[in-house]
Structure formats: C-alpha cells, structure tokens
Design an enzyme around this catalytic site. Structure first.
Site, mmCIF file in Angstrom:
data_model
loop_
_atom_site.group_PDB
_atom_site.id
_atom_site.type_symbol
_atom_site.label_atom_id
_atom_site.label_comp_id
_atom_site.label_asym_id
_atom_site.label_seq_id
_atom_site.Cartn_x
_atom_site.Cartn_y
_atom_site.Cartn_z
ATOM 1 N N THR A 217 0.827 -1.201 0.000
ATOM 2 C CA THR A 217 0.000 0.000 0.000
ATOM 3 C C THR A 217 0.866 1.258 0.000
ATOM 4 O O THR A 217 1.982 1.228 0.505
ATOM 5 C CB THR A 217 -0.836 -0.040 1.297
ATOM 6 N N VAL A 246 -13.011 -5.269 2.233
ATOM 7 C CA VAL A 246 -12.432 -3.932 2.291
ATOM 8 C C VAL A 246 -11.516 -3.880 3.501
ATOM 9 O O VAL A 246 -11.875 -4.333 4.587
ATOM 10 C CB VAL A 246 -13.549 -2.861 2.408
ATOM 11 N N GLY A 247 -10.320 -3.366 3.302
ATOM 12 C CA GLY A 247 -9.353 -3.258 4.398
ATOM 13 C C GLY A 247 -9.438 -1.915 5.093
ATOM 14 O O GLY A 247 -10.439 -1.201 5.012
ATOM 15 N N ASP A 248 -8.361 -1.560 5.764
ATOM 16 C CA ASP A 248 -8.337 -0.324 6.550
ATOM 17 C C ASP A 248 -8.103 0.927 5.703
ATOM 18 O O ASP A 248 -8.514 2.023 6.085
ATOM 19 C CB ASP A 248 -7.210 -0.400 7.594
ATOM 20 N N THR A 268 -0.146 1.165 6.785
ATOM 21 C CA THR A 268 -0.039 0.035 5.862
ATOM 22 C C THR A 268 0.160 -1.233 6.670
ATOM 23 O O THR A 268 0.870 -1.223 7.678
ATOM 24 C CB THR A 268 1.121 0.209 4.867
ATOM 25 N N GLY A 269 -0.461 -2.305 6.237
ATOM 26 C CA GLY A 269 -0.289 -3.550 6.979
ATOM 27 C C GLY A 269 -1.528 -4.409 6.875
ATOM 28 O O GLY A 269 -2.377 -4.193 5.996
HETATM 29 N N1 ASP Z 1 -3.700 -2.319 4.645
HETATM 30 C C1 ASP Z 1 -3.956 -2.874 3.344
HETATM 31 C C2 ASP Z 1 -5.196 -3.712 3.413
HETATM 32 O O1 ASP Z 1 -5.375 -4.436 4.365
HETATM 33 C C3 ASP Z 1 -2.841 -3.714 2.844
HETATM 34 C C4 ASP Z 1 -1.501 -3.042 2.882
HETATM 35 O O2 ASP Z 1 -1.269 -2.126 3.641
HETATM 36 O O3 ASP Z 1 -0.643 -3.435 2.087
HETATM 37 O O4 ASP Z 1 -5.978 -3.672 2.506
#
Ligand code: ASP
Length: 349
Positions: A217, A246-248, A268-269
C-alpha cells in the site's frame, strides 16, 4: 521554473547522498514537510536485487520530489499528498493503482482515502475497478459529493462523471502480482495450514515473502506553507481477498486520519488489525488526550497491533514538522523531505 528544476536537482543529489545510509535518519530538530510509505513487510536485502532496490528508491524519490514541488510552490497539503500518491499509484512496483494485487477471482479492486487536517473533511472509495488513480476518486468524493465514502460501481461512476481518468480493468495487471495470486491460491489448495500468514517461504518476489506479498500500500502525509496537514492512502488491498473485502486503507480513522490539532497519519499492513485498532485515529487520540509525542504515539499503536497478532507500519507528521515512521516488519518502503527539500529514502529496518 528554472529555479525549481535546479532545486529538484539539488534535492536528488542530497537524497542520493543519504541513500547509502540505512540508519534511521529522523532528526528531531529537522522540520519535515512530507513523509511517505510504499508498504511494509518482510522486505529483506537478501531477497532484493540491486536493480529492484534502485527502482524502489527511484520511485520513492520521485514521489517525494513531486510532493515537495507542490509544497514549495505554495499549494495546499492535499495537492502534495495527491501528487506523491499518484506517482506511486502509477508505478507498477507498489500495490496501488497499476500493479495492485489481485482478488481471489483475479480482479483488481482498489481502495483509497484522503483527509484534510484543517477542515476534517474526508473522502474515500472502496472496490473501484476503472479509475486510474484511486486517491483522485477519494478526493472527488470529498469535494464533489455530500458523502465521505462510496463503494463499487457507484464510486467508479461518480469519479468518472466528475472527471477522474478512467482505464480498462486490464490496465492494473502486472505479471508479478498475477503470479503471486497463483502461488497463494496453490498454497491454499494444498491446504498448507489453511494458508498460514506466518509462512515466509518462497520469498523470491520483489524481496517480499508471500505473507507480505499482500502488502505494498502507499500513503503520504504533507504539511503546507500555511501550516495545514493532509493525509492519504491508496491500495489494492490484500492478495486473494474475497467477496467484497475492504481493508483499513479507505476507512477514515483506521488507515488514514488527519487533524491539524494532532497529526496526519497513514497506515499500511494487515488491514483487519488496523480496523480493529482504529489505528490512525488512535495515534491522533494518544497525541491529543495523553500528550504523547508523534513518535511515542505511533510506536504505541504499532506495539498494540503487534500484540494483537497484526503487522505493518504507520507514518505520522504533525504541524511542527515532527515525523514518525514505525513498523514491526523487517522493512517498510518510506521517505521524508524536509523544509529545505532534502530527501531521504529508506527500506530496511
Ligand atoms: N492495509 C492494506 C489492506 O489491508 C494492505 C496493505 O497495507 O498493504 O488492505
């Protein structure tokens, strides 16, 4: 114009000088005006070729140059965030825009959010498939609708109707991400511990393990000449994600938060943990209610996410130009630019 180009030239030279050093280069006495990330994960030198590493460093440097140019010319922090994020969205290296990860069905579904620290206005999109730069769609929702978040086809249509560049879904394809999906599905089918996220075998791709092949991300926080902050985050989500997951990243308060009174934050994570932690807003709340410094607040939230079992990174910047770049993985693509245009880019711990 000449002066700007000259300045950028200087910036690159300074940036290159910093590139050899991997010591954490945050200086508490420096006023930073922008911080970016390009994802956190098991990013280790042993999995990285010199060419690949240079490509990442060049892309991060370019994103910071574009962001800094906006700040230097007196544009709002929102414009600087958008400019920096657009560079990373257009680069196939990052899991955002071109080069986004694939869903289980083999599609690219993109999420993004942006927030203005002066007004607390925010915009977000989730699950879009045809807008070249999802962060632009998020800003369009913020500025041209009465809403904060739009999802799916409606969000694509709204962004298109309001002038965002559209592309065919095939535009987002890269072979590396496709291969990553095939490997992940194969692992799942073999039933390897119901796809164990802690499995870090087969780590040949872009210096990232299967676990972290899900990350990448991008995000940015900027401080403009008027002293206003903005923050934004853009992602393809996680490889092999299912059924409208859907993520954060597009969730205001989880993946992105910005308030002039505290700080701008981009995460990110492993998104599920960041949502449950309400991570970005928690950093802001720790600064506001507990009086923690930018670094201490960011560290605390990363520690808490780690204790829950999650991993990733967070970048934070406040109005005094104090910055934090914390992560509990072995690396995070990241960089800063200070008020004089000095760029620093880092990858490993
Ligand atoms: N946080 C993002 C998600 O969970 C993934 C990422 O940060 O790479 O969609």
């Amino acid at each position: 114009m000449k002066k700007i180009l000259k300045n950028i030239g200087l910036v690159v030279v300074c940036g290159m000088m910093m590139l050899n050093s991997e010591a954490q280069t945050i200086d508490p006495h420096t006023k930073y005006v922008m911080v970016i990330h390009g994802g956190a994960g098991t990013i280790e030198k042993k999995y990285m070729t010199p060419q690949k590493e240079k490509a990442y460093r060049d892309a991060l440097t370019k994103a910071l140059e574009h962001g800094y140019k906006m700040i230097d010319e007196g544009y709002p922090a929102m414009d600087a965030v958008q400019a920096a994020v657009n560079v990373m969205e257009d680069s196939p290296l990052f899991n955002a825009g071109k080069g986004a990860v694939f869903t289980h069905e083999g599609k690219n579904e993109l999420d993004a959010s942006i927030m203005d620290g002066a007004t607390l206005k925010a915009g977000a999109v989730a699950g879009i498939t045809t807008i070249r730069n999802p962060i632009n769609a998020a800003r369009t929702v913020m500025e041209k609708s009465e809403h904060v978040m739009m999802v799916g086809q409606g969000a694509d249509l709204f962004a298109q109707q309001n002038g965002c560049d559209t592309v065919s879904p095939a535009y987002f394809f890269t072979q590396e991400r496709w291969d990553q999906l095939q490997r992940t599905i194969a692992e799942e089918e073999v039933g390897r511990a119901a796809y164990n996220y802690n499995d870090i075998r087969d780590s040949r791709i872009a210096g990232i393990s299967p676990k972290d092949a899900k990350f990448g991300t991008v995000g940015a926080v900027a401080l403009d000449k008027k002293g206003n902050l903005a923050a934004g985050t853009s992602t393809g989500g996680m490889t092999n994600k299912r059924f409208g997951r859907v993520g954060d990243s597009p969730i205001i308060g989880a993946g992105t938060y910005c308030n002039n009174a505290t700080a701008g934050i981009s995460c990110t994570g492993w998104g599920e943990y960041y949502i449950r932690e309400v991570a970005a807003n928690r950093v802001s709340s720790l600064i506001e209610l507990k009086g923690l410094s930018v670094v201490d607040a960011t560290k605390q939230v990363i520690d808490e996410i780690g204790k829950m079992g999650g991993d990733g990174g967070i970048i934070t910047l406040n109005r005094d130009g104090q910055v934090a770049m914390e992560f509990n993985t072995s690396g995070m693509y990241r960089g800063t630019v200070d008020e004089n245009g000095k760029i620093t880019v880092e990858i490993y711990k």
